[in-house]
Design an enzyme around this catalytic site. Sequence first.
Site, PDB file in Angstrom:
ATOM      1  CG  HIS A  56      -1.982   1.008   1.235  1.00  0.00           C
ATOM      2  ND1 HIS A  56      -3.215   0.791   1.814  1.00  0.00           N
ATOM      3  CD2 HIS A  56      -2.041   2.264   0.733  1.00  0.00           C
ATOM      4  CE1 HIS A  56      -3.969   1.866   1.678  1.00  0.00           C
ATOM      5  NE2 HIS A  56      -3.275   2.776   1.010  1.00  0.00           N
ATOM      6  CG  HIS A  58      -1.080   6.617  -1.770  1.00  0.00           C
ATOM      7  ND1 HIS A  58      -2.233   6.496  -2.515  1.00  0.00           N
ATOM      8  CD2 HIS A  58      -1.371   6.101  -0.551  1.00  0.00           C
ATOM      9  CE1 HIS A  58      -3.186   5.939  -1.772  1.00  0.00           C
ATOM     10  NE2 HIS A  58      -2.686   5.687  -0.582  1.00  0.00           N
ATOM     11  CG  LEU A  59       4.924   4.921  -5.862  1.00  0.00           C
ATOM     12  CD1 LEU A  59       5.503   3.965  -6.895  1.00  0.00           C
ATOM     13  CD2 LEU A  59       5.985   5.341  -4.859  1.00  0.00           C
ATOM     14  NE  ARG A  60       0.130  11.385  -2.916  1.00  0.00           N
ATOM     15  CZ  ARG A  60      -0.907  10.904  -2.239  1.00  0.00           C
ATOM     16  NH1 ARG A  60      -1.821  10.179  -2.867  1.00  0.00           N
ATOM     17  NH2 ARG A  60      -1.040  11.170  -0.962  1.00  0.00           N
ATOM     18  CG  ASN A  90      -5.088   7.535  -4.650  1.00  0.00           C
ATOM     19  OD1 ASN A  90      -4.035   6.936  -4.806  1.00  0.00           O
ATOM     20  ND2 ASN A  90      -5.394   8.156  -3.524  1.00  0.00           N
ATOM     21  CG  HIS A 177     -10.566   3.743   1.821  1.00  0.00           C
ATOM     22  ND1 HIS A 177      -9.422   4.497   1.985  1.00  0.00           N
ATOM     23  CD2 HIS A 177     -11.547   4.393   2.501  1.00  0.00           C
ATOM     24  CE1 HIS A 177      -9.721   5.555   2.719  1.00  0.00           C
ATOM     25  NE2 HIS A 177     -11.008   5.512   3.040  1.00  0.00           N
ATOM     26  CG  ASN A 276      -9.293   8.232   5.030  1.00  0.00           C
ATOM     27  OD1 ASN A 276      -9.620   7.190   5.581  1.00  0.00           O
ATOM     28  ND2 ASN A 276      -9.989   8.755   4.026  1.00  0.00           N
ATOM     29  CG  ASP A 303      -2.334   4.795   3.620  1.00  0.00           C
ATOM     30  OD1 ASP A 303      -2.250   5.108   2.414  1.00  0.00           O
ATOM     31  OD2 ASP A 303      -3.286   5.177   4.355  1.00  0.00           O
ATOM     32  CG  HIS A 307      -0.434  15.075   1.223  1.00  0.00           C
ATOM     33  ND1 HIS A 307      -1.297  15.008   0.151  1.00  0.00           N
ATOM     34  CD2 HIS A 307      -0.875  14.153   2.114  1.00  0.00           C
ATOM     35  CE1 HIS A 307      -2.229  14.087   0.395  1.00  0.00           C
ATOM     36  NE2 HIS A 307      -1.986  13.553   1.577  1.00  0.00           N
TER      37      HIS A 307
END
Length: 428
Positions: A56, A58-60, A90, A177, A276, A303, A307
Amino acid sequence: MSKILIRGAKVLGGEPQDVLIDGETIEAVGTGLSAEGATVIEAGGQILLPGLVDLHTHLREPGREDSETVLTGTRAAASGGYTAVFAMANTHPVADTAGVVEQVYRLGKEAGYCDVQPIGAVTVGLEGKKLAELGAMHDSAAGVTVFSDDGKCVDDAVIMRRALEYVKAFGGVVAQHAQEPRLTEGAQMNEGVVSAELGLGGWPAVAEESIIARDVLLAEHVGSRVHICHLSTAGSVEIVRWAKSRGIDVTAEVTPHHLLLTDELVRTYDPVYKVNPPLRTERDVLALREALADGTIDIVATDHAPHPHEDKDCEWAAAAMGMVGLETALSVVQQTMVETGLLDWAGVADRMSAAPARIGRATGHGRPVSAGEPANLVLVDPAYRGTVDPADFASRSRNTPYEGRELPGRVTHTFLRGRATVMDGKLA
Protein backbone atom coordinates in the site's frame (compact mmCIF):
# COMPACT_ATOMS: atom_id res chain seq x y z
CA MET A 1 27.94 -8.81 -11.27
CA SER A 2 30.62 -9.41 -8.67
CA LYS A 3 30.03 -11.60 -5.67
CA ILE A 4 29.00 -10.14 -2.30
CA LEU A 5 29.75 -11.86 1.01
CA ILE A 6 27.69 -10.76 4.01
CA ARG A 7 29.54 -11.91 7.13
CA GLY A 8 28.05 -12.66 10.53
CA ALA A 9 24.48 -11.43 10.00
CA LYS A 10 21.68 -12.78 12.17
CA VAL A 11 19.39 -14.27 9.53
CA LEU A 12 15.80 -13.53 10.68
CA GLY A 13 17.29 -12.71 14.07
CA GLY A 14 18.83 -16.16 14.55
CA GLU A 15 22.45 -17.27 14.99
CA PRO A 16 25.10 -15.34 13.00
CA GLN A 17 25.68 -16.72 9.52
CA ASP A 18 27.41 -15.77 6.30
CA VAL A 19 25.42 -15.20 3.12
CA LEU A 20 27.11 -15.34 -0.30
CA ILE A 21 25.40 -13.54 -3.17
CA ASP A 22 26.40 -14.38 -6.74
CA GLY A 23 24.72 -12.20 -9.34
CA GLU A 24 21.00 -12.07 -8.70
CA THR A 25 20.89 -15.14 -6.47
CA ILE A 26 21.88 -16.30 -3.00
CA GLU A 27 24.60 -18.88 -3.65
CA ALA A 28 25.15 -20.14 -0.10
CA VAL A 29 24.18 -19.58 3.54
CA GLY A 30 26.38 -20.95 6.32
CA THR A 31 29.38 -20.27 8.55
CA GLY A 32 32.96 -19.65 7.50
CA LEU A 33 32.05 -18.93 3.88
CA SER A 34 34.61 -17.34 1.61
CA ALA A 35 34.72 -16.23 -2.00
CA GLU A 36 37.70 -14.93 -3.90
CA GLY A 37 37.23 -11.37 -5.09
CA ALA A 38 33.90 -10.92 -3.32
CA THR A 39 32.86 -7.59 -1.81
CA VAL A 40 32.73 -8.29 1.94
CA ILE A 41 30.17 -6.67 4.23
CA GLU A 42 30.89 -7.12 7.93
CA ALA A 43 27.40 -7.43 9.42
CA GLY A 44 28.10 -8.46 13.02
CA GLY A 45 25.10 -7.65 15.22
CA GLN A 46 22.86 -6.83 12.26
CA ILE A 47 19.63 -8.56 11.26
CA LEU A 48 19.26 -9.93 7.72
CA LEU A 49 15.70 -10.11 6.40
CA PRO A 50 14.15 -10.75 3.00
CA GLY A 51 13.54 -7.45 1.21
CA LEU A 52 10.40 -5.77 2.52
CA VAL A 53 7.21 -5.61 0.43
CA ASP A 54 4.69 -2.78 0.80
CA LEU A 55 1.18 -3.60 -0.38
CA HIS A 56 0.00 0.00 0.00
CA THR A 57 2.11 2.88 -1.37
CA HIS A 58 1.08 6.14 -3.01
CA LEU A 59 3.66 7.17 -5.61
CA ARG A 60 1.45 10.00 -7.00
CA GLU A 61 2.78 9.72 -10.55
CA PRO A 62 1.17 10.45 -12.98
CA GLY A 63 -0.39 13.76 -12.04
CA ARG A 64 0.97 14.83 -8.64
CA GLU A 65 4.69 14.83 -9.22
CA ASP A 66 4.92 17.85 -6.90
CA SER A 67 4.41 15.45 -3.96
CA GLU A 68 6.16 12.28 -5.22
CA THR A 69 7.34 10.50 -8.34
CA VAL A 70 7.96 6.85 -9.03
CA LEU A 71 11.69 7.61 -8.83
CA THR A 72 11.63 9.51 -5.52
CA GLY A 73 9.11 7.11 -4.00
CA THR A 74 11.13 4.04 -4.87
CA ARG A 75 14.31 5.70 -3.55
CA ALA A 76 12.42 6.23 -0.29
CA ALA A 77 11.29 2.60 -0.41
CA ALA A 78 14.85 1.31 -0.87
CA SER A 79 16.00 3.52 2.01
CA GLY A 80 13.38 1.86 4.18
CA GLY A 81 14.45 -1.67 3.21
CA TYR A 82 11.80 -2.34 0.56
CA THR A 83 12.46 -4.27 -2.63
CA ALA A 84 8.87 -4.17 -3.91
CA VAL A 85 5.97 -1.75 -3.54
CA PHE A 86 2.38 -1.81 -4.77
CA ALA A 87 1.39 1.60 -6.16
CA MET A 88 -2.16 2.74 -5.44
CA ALA A 89 -4.47 3.76 -8.27
CA ASN A 90 -5.58 7.24 -7.14
CA THR A 91 -3.31 9.06 -9.58
CA HIS A 92 -4.26 11.69 -12.22
CA PRO A 93 -5.34 10.12 -14.51
CA VAL A 94 -6.62 7.28 -12.36
CA ALA A 95 -4.95 3.90 -12.94
CA ASP A 96 -8.17 2.36 -14.30
CA THR A 97 -6.89 1.26 -17.72
CA ALA A 98 -4.14 -0.98 -19.06
CA GLY A 99 -2.36 2.07 -20.44
CA VAL A 100 -1.96 3.85 -17.11
CA VAL A 101 -0.87 0.78 -15.11
CA GLU A 102 1.69 -0.06 -17.79
CA GLN A 103 3.03 3.50 -17.58
CA VAL A 104 3.55 3.19 -13.80
CA TYR A 105 5.06 -0.28 -14.21
CA ARG A 106 7.58 0.97 -16.78
CA LEU A 107 8.49 4.01 -14.68
CA GLY A 108 9.33 1.58 -11.89
CA LYS A 109 11.53 -0.47 -14.21
CA GLU A 110 13.36 2.68 -15.32
CA ALA A 111 13.90 3.90 -11.75
CA GLY A 112 15.43 0.58 -10.70
CA TYR A 113 15.37 1.06 -6.93
CA CYS A 114 12.65 -1.50 -6.25
CA ASP A 115 10.00 -3.43 -8.14
CA VAL A 116 6.82 -1.41 -8.67
CA GLN A 117 3.59 -3.37 -9.01
CA PRO A 118 0.66 -1.10 -9.95
CA ILE A 119 -2.69 -1.54 -8.24
CA GLY A 120 -5.65 -1.08 -10.57
CA ALA A 121 -8.76 0.90 -9.73
CA VAL A 122 -11.92 -1.10 -9.01
CA THR A 123 -14.19 1.47 -10.64
CA VAL A 124 -13.80 3.94 -13.49
CA GLY A 125 -12.35 7.19 -12.15
CA LEU A 126 -12.73 5.89 -8.57
CA GLU A 127 -16.34 7.05 -8.89
CA GLY A 128 -17.87 3.83 -7.61
CA LYS A 129 -20.37 3.55 -10.46
CA LYS A 130 -18.89 1.25 -13.11
CA LEU A 131 -16.25 -1.47 -12.97
CA ALA A 132 -12.89 -0.50 -14.47
CA GLU A 133 -11.03 -2.65 -17.00
CA LEU A 134 -10.00 -5.27 -14.44
CA GLY A 135 -9.30 -8.03 -16.95
CA ALA A 136 -7.37 -5.77 -19.32
CA MET A 137 -5.20 -4.48 -16.47
CA HIS A 138 -4.50 -8.04 -15.36
CA ASP A 139 -3.61 -9.10 -18.91
CA SER A 140 -1.38 -6.04 -19.46
CA ALA A 141 2.41 -5.96 -19.14
CA ALA A 142 1.86 -4.81 -15.53
CA GLY A 143 0.03 -8.07 -14.68
CA VAL A 144 -2.21 -6.39 -12.09
CA THR A 145 -3.52 -8.70 -9.36
CA VAL A 146 -4.64 -6.18 -6.70
CA PHE A 147 -7.48 -3.72 -7.27
CA SER A 148 -8.50 -0.85 -5.00
CA ASP A 149 -10.30 2.48 -5.02
CA ASP A 150 -8.21 3.43 -1.97
CA GLY A 151 -8.92 6.96 -0.85
CA LYS A 152 -12.54 6.10 -1.54
CA CYS A 153 -14.68 3.18 -0.44
CA VAL A 154 -16.45 0.90 -2.89
CA ASP A 155 -19.64 1.55 -0.94
CA ASP A 156 -22.12 0.11 -3.47
CA ALA A 157 -22.64 -3.53 -2.44
CA VAL A 158 -23.57 -4.61 -5.98
CA ILE A 159 -20.41 -3.09 -7.48
CA MET A 160 -18.31 -4.68 -4.73
CA ARG A 161 -19.91 -8.07 -5.36
CA ARG A 162 -19.28 -7.81 -9.10
CA ALA A 163 -15.62 -6.88 -8.51
CA LEU A 164 -15.12 -9.85 -6.21
CA GLU A 165 -16.70 -12.13 -8.80
CA TYR A 166 -14.57 -10.73 -11.61
CA VAL A 167 -11.16 -11.00 -9.93
CA LYS A 168 -11.89 -14.55 -8.82
CA ALA A 169 -11.37 -15.67 -12.44
CA PHE A 170 -7.62 -14.90 -12.28
CA GLY A 171 -6.91 -15.15 -8.55
CA GLY A 172 -6.94 -11.40 -7.97
CA VAL A 173 -7.92 -9.59 -4.80
CA VAL A 174 -10.02 -6.49 -4.06
CA ALA A 175 -8.41 -4.24 -1.44
CA GLN A 176 -11.12 -2.24 0.28
CA HIS A 177 -10.83 1.20 1.84
CA ALA A 178 -13.45 0.57 4.52
CA GLN A 179 -15.24 3.87 5.09
CA GLU A 180 -19.02 4.22 4.94
CA PRO A 181 -19.22 7.67 3.30
CA ARG A 182 -22.51 8.77 4.83
CA LEU A 183 -21.24 8.06 8.35
CA THR A 184 -18.10 10.16 7.81
CA GLU A 185 -19.44 13.29 6.12
CA GLY A 186 -17.52 16.24 7.55
CA ALA A 187 -15.44 13.97 9.78
CA GLN A 188 -12.10 15.38 10.89
CA MET A 189 -10.80 12.87 13.42
CA ASN A 190 -11.72 9.77 15.43
CA GLU A 191 -15.14 10.07 17.08
CA GLY A 192 -14.65 9.91 20.82
CA VAL A 193 -13.74 11.88 23.93
CA VAL A 194 -11.05 13.96 22.20
CA SER A 195 -13.26 14.93 19.23
CA ALA A 196 -16.01 15.97 21.63
CA GLU A 197 -13.62 18.13 23.66
CA LEU A 198 -12.08 19.73 20.56
CA GLY A 199 -15.38 20.19 18.74
CA LEU A 200 -14.11 18.45 15.61
CA GLY A 201 -16.40 16.29 13.47
CA GLY A 202 -16.13 12.68 14.59
CA TRP A 203 -15.24 9.65 12.44
CA PRO A 204 -16.96 6.71 14.14
CA ALA A 205 -15.39 3.27 14.31
CA VAL A 206 -18.62 1.78 12.95
CA ALA A 207 -18.03 3.53 9.62
CA GLU A 208 -15.07 1.19 9.11
CA GLU A 209 -16.49 -1.87 10.83
CA SER A 210 -19.80 -1.92 8.95
CA ILE A 211 -18.06 -2.04 5.56
CA ILE A 212 -15.67 -4.78 6.69
CA ALA A 213 -18.59 -6.85 7.99
CA ARG A 214 -20.45 -6.46 4.70
CA ASP A 215 -17.42 -7.26 2.57
CA VAL A 216 -16.32 -10.41 4.38
CA LEU A 217 -19.88 -11.72 3.93
CA LEU A 218 -19.79 -10.82 0.24
CA ALA A 219 -16.41 -12.55 -0.14
CA GLU A 220 -17.83 -15.65 1.54
CA HIS A 221 -20.91 -15.59 -0.71
CA VAL A 222 -18.84 -15.22 -3.89
CA GLY A 223 -15.94 -17.41 -2.78
CA SER A 224 -13.39 -14.70 -3.55
CA ARG A 225 -10.52 -12.86 -1.86
CA VAL A 226 -10.93 -9.55 -0.05
CA HIS A 227 -8.17 -7.51 1.59
CA ILE A 228 -8.87 -4.82 4.19
CA CYS A 229 -6.71 -1.72 3.85
CA HIS A 230 -5.37 0.17 6.91
CA LEU A 231 -7.56 -1.55 9.54
CA SER A 232 -7.68 0.79 12.54
CA THR A 233 -10.18 -0.23 15.25
CA ALA A 234 -10.52 -2.94 17.88
CA GLY A 235 -13.97 -3.73 16.49
CA SER A 236 -12.55 -4.28 13.01
CA VAL A 237 -10.08 -6.75 14.49
CA GLU A 238 -12.93 -8.78 16.00
CA ILE A 239 -14.83 -8.89 12.69
CA VAL A 240 -11.76 -10.09 10.76
CA ARG A 241 -11.01 -12.64 13.48
CA TRP A 242 -14.59 -13.96 13.24
CA ALA A 243 -14.40 -14.07 9.42
CA LYS A 244 -11.16 -16.04 9.48
CA SER A 245 -12.66 -18.49 11.98
CA ARG A 246 -15.38 -19.17 9.37
CA GLY A 247 -12.80 -19.83 6.68
CA ILE A 248 -13.55 -16.65 4.73
CA ASP A 249 -10.64 -15.64 2.47
CA VAL A 250 -9.92 -12.26 4.06
CA THR A 251 -6.59 -10.59 4.76
CA ALA A 252 -5.92 -7.32 6.52
CA GLU A 253 -3.19 -4.74 6.96
CA VAL A 254 -2.27 -2.23 9.65
CA THR A 255 -0.11 0.87 9.17
CA PRO A 256 2.88 1.71 11.36
CA HIS A 257 1.23 4.93 12.52
CA HIS A 258 -1.85 3.08 13.76
CA LEU A 259 0.47 0.83 15.78
CA LEU A 260 2.05 3.79 17.58
CA LEU A 261 0.08 7.04 17.51
CA THR A 262 -3.27 7.93 19.11
CA ASP A 263 -5.94 10.59 18.69
CA GLU A 264 -4.55 12.44 21.73
CA LEU A 265 -2.01 13.96 19.29
CA VAL A 266 -4.82 15.83 17.52
CA ARG A 267 -4.97 18.14 20.55
CA THR A 268 -1.94 19.89 18.97
CA TYR A 269 -4.04 20.75 15.89
CA ASP A 270 -0.93 19.88 13.86
CA PRO A 271 -2.20 18.70 10.45
CA VAL A 272 0.70 16.22 10.22
CA TYR A 273 -1.49 13.98 12.40
CA LYS A 274 -4.48 14.18 10.03
CA VAL A 275 -4.83 10.85 8.26
CA ASN A 276 -7.44 8.51 6.76
CA PRO A 277 -8.52 6.45 8.65
CA PRO A 278 -7.88 8.73 11.62
CA LEU A 279 -5.61 8.02 14.55
CA ARG A 280 -7.66 6.07 17.07
CA THR A 281 -7.53 5.46 20.85
CA GLU A 282 -4.89 3.73 22.97
CA ARG A 283 -7.30 0.78 23.31
CA ASP A 284 -7.41 0.45 19.51
CA VAL A 285 -3.62 0.69 19.22
CA LEU A 286 -3.10 -2.13 21.72
CA ALA A 287 -5.75 -4.29 19.99
CA LEU A 288 -4.03 -3.76 16.62
CA ARG A 289 -0.66 -4.79 18.03
CA GLU A 290 -2.10 -7.97 19.53
CA ALA A 291 -3.91 -8.78 16.28
CA LEU A 292 -0.73 -8.33 14.23
CA ALA A 293 1.10 -10.58 16.68
CA ASP A 294 -1.49 -13.38 16.57
CA GLY A 295 -1.95 -13.22 12.78
CA THR A 296 -5.49 -11.82 12.70
CA ILE A 297 -3.91 -8.86 10.91
CA ASP A 298 -1.68 -10.35 8.22
CA ILE A 299 0.68 -7.56 7.29
CA VAL A 300 2.10 -4.12 7.94
CA ALA A 301 1.54 -1.72 5.01
CA THR A 302 2.78 1.85 5.08
CA ASP A 303 -0.03 3.75 3.29
CA HIS A 304 2.84 6.09 2.35
CA ALA A 305 0.88 9.24 1.42
CA PRO A 306 3.18 12.12 0.43
CA HIS A 307 1.84 15.69 0.27
CA PRO A 308 3.58 18.95 -0.65
CA HIS A 309 4.27 21.44 2.14
CA GLU A 310 1.34 23.72 1.32
CA ASP A 311 -1.19 20.88 1.66
CA LYS A 312 -0.18 20.36 5.30
CA ASP A 313 0.99 23.83 6.38
CA CYS A 314 -2.52 25.17 6.88
CA GLU A 315 -5.44 25.00 9.31
CA TRP A 316 -6.57 21.52 10.34
CA ALA A 317 -9.89 21.51 8.45
CA ALA A 318 -8.25 22.44 5.13
CA ALA A 319 -5.28 20.07 5.39
CA ALA A 320 -4.85 16.97 3.26
CA MET A 321 -5.02 13.56 4.92
CA GLY A 322 -1.96 11.30 4.96
CA MET A 323 1.57 10.67 6.17
CA VAL A 324 4.80 9.48 4.57
CA GLY A 325 5.92 6.14 5.95
CA LEU A 326 8.30 4.13 3.79
CA GLU A 327 11.50 5.32 5.48
CA THR A 328 10.32 4.89 9.07
CA ALA A 329 8.08 1.79 8.89
CA LEU A 330 10.63 -0.79 9.99
CA SER A 331 11.77 1.38 12.92
CA VAL A 332 8.19 1.83 14.14
CA VAL A 333 7.57 -1.92 13.90
CA GLN A 334 10.79 -2.59 15.82
CA GLN A 335 9.65 -0.23 18.59
CA THR A 336 6.01 -1.34 18.81
CA MET A 337 6.31 -5.06 18.07
CA VAL A 338 9.87 -6.35 18.54
CA GLU A 339 10.95 -4.35 21.58
CA THR A 340 7.61 -5.08 23.28
CA GLY A 341 8.14 -8.83 22.75
CA LEU A 342 5.05 -9.23 20.57
CA LEU A 343 7.00 -10.31 17.46
CA ASP A 344 10.46 -11.70 16.83
CA TRP A 345 12.43 -10.81 13.69
CA ALA A 346 11.13 -13.91 11.89
CA GLY A 347 7.64 -12.57 12.58
CA VAL A 348 8.64 -9.20 11.14
CA ALA A 349 9.93 -10.97 8.01
CA ASP A 350 6.55 -12.66 7.66
CA ARG A 351 4.37 -9.57 8.25
CA MET A 352 6.49 -7.17 6.18
CA SER A 353 7.80 -9.42 3.39
CA ALA A 354 6.48 -12.96 2.96
CA ALA A 355 2.78 -12.30 3.66
CA PRO A 356 2.41 -9.11 1.56
CA ALA A 357 4.27 -10.80 -1.30
CA ARG A 358 1.89 -13.75 -1.04
CA ILE A 359 -1.25 -11.58 -0.96
CA GLY A 360 -0.09 -9.50 -3.93
CA ARG A 361 1.42 -12.44 -5.88
CA ALA A 362 4.81 -10.68 -5.97
CA THR A 363 6.90 -13.58 -7.23
CA GLY A 364 10.56 -13.48 -6.25
CA HIS A 365 9.86 -11.43 -3.13
CA GLY A 366 9.24 -12.53 0.43
CA ARG A 367 11.29 -15.65 -0.20
CA PRO A 368 13.38 -17.54 2.38
CA VAL A 369 16.98 -16.43 2.95
CA SER A 370 18.48 -19.61 1.52
CA ALA A 371 20.60 -20.88 -1.36
CA GLY A 372 18.99 -20.63 -4.79
CA GLU A 373 16.60 -17.84 -3.81
CA PRO A 374 16.56 -14.33 -5.35
CA ALA A 375 18.92 -11.99 -3.50
CA ASN A 376 16.24 -9.51 -2.39
CA LEU A 377 17.54 -8.67 1.07
CA VAL A 378 17.77 -5.97 3.73
CA LEU A 379 20.31 -5.55 6.53
CA VAL A 380 19.14 -3.75 9.67
CA ASP A 381 21.15 -2.43 12.60
CA PRO A 382 18.71 -2.90 15.51
CA ALA A 383 20.99 -1.23 18.09
CA TYR A 384 20.91 2.11 16.28
CA ARG A 385 18.94 4.97 17.86
CA GLY A 386 18.32 8.15 15.94
CA THR A 387 16.10 11.21 15.81
CA VAL A 388 13.88 11.44 12.73
CA ASP A 389 14.85 14.38 10.50
CA PRO A 390 12.66 14.65 7.39
CA ALA A 391 15.39 16.67 5.68
CA ASP A 392 17.23 13.35 5.34
CA PHE A 393 14.33 11.66 3.52
CA ALA A 394 14.62 10.43 -0.05
CA SER A 395 10.89 11.06 -0.49
CA ARG A 396 9.94 14.32 -2.18
CA SER A 397 7.53 15.09 0.69
CA ARG A 398 8.22 15.68 4.38
CA ASN A 399 4.85 15.07 6.06
CA THR A 400 6.07 12.65 8.73
CA PRO A 401 4.44 12.45 12.18
CA TYR A 402 7.78 11.34 13.66
CA GLU A 403 9.87 14.51 13.16
CA GLY A 404 12.08 14.98 16.23
CA ARG A 405 11.08 11.60 17.66
CA GLU A 406 13.73 9.01 18.52
CA LEU A 407 13.19 5.69 16.77
CA PRO A 408 15.25 2.50 16.88
CA GLY A 409 16.89 0.63 14.04
CA ARG A 410 18.45 1.67 10.75
CA VAL A 411 18.57 0.07 7.33
CA THR A 412 22.24 -0.20 6.37
CA HIS A 413 21.98 -2.20 3.12
CA THR A 414 19.21 -3.10 0.67
CA PHE A 415 19.76 -5.51 -2.22
CA LEU A 416 17.45 -5.86 -5.21
CA ARG A 417 18.31 -9.11 -7.00
CA GLY A 418 21.87 -8.90 -5.75
CA ARG A 419 22.39 -5.25 -6.67
CA ALA A 420 22.85 -2.83 -3.77
CA THR A 421 20.27 -0.02 -3.77
CA VAL A 422 21.44 1.10 -0.31
CA MET A 423 25.05 0.74 0.93
CA ASP A 424 26.20 1.79 4.41
CA GLY A 425 22.91 3.62 4.99
CA LYS A 426 23.14 5.68 1.80
CA LEU A 427 21.38 5.26 -1.54
CA ALA A 428 23.64 3.51 -4.03
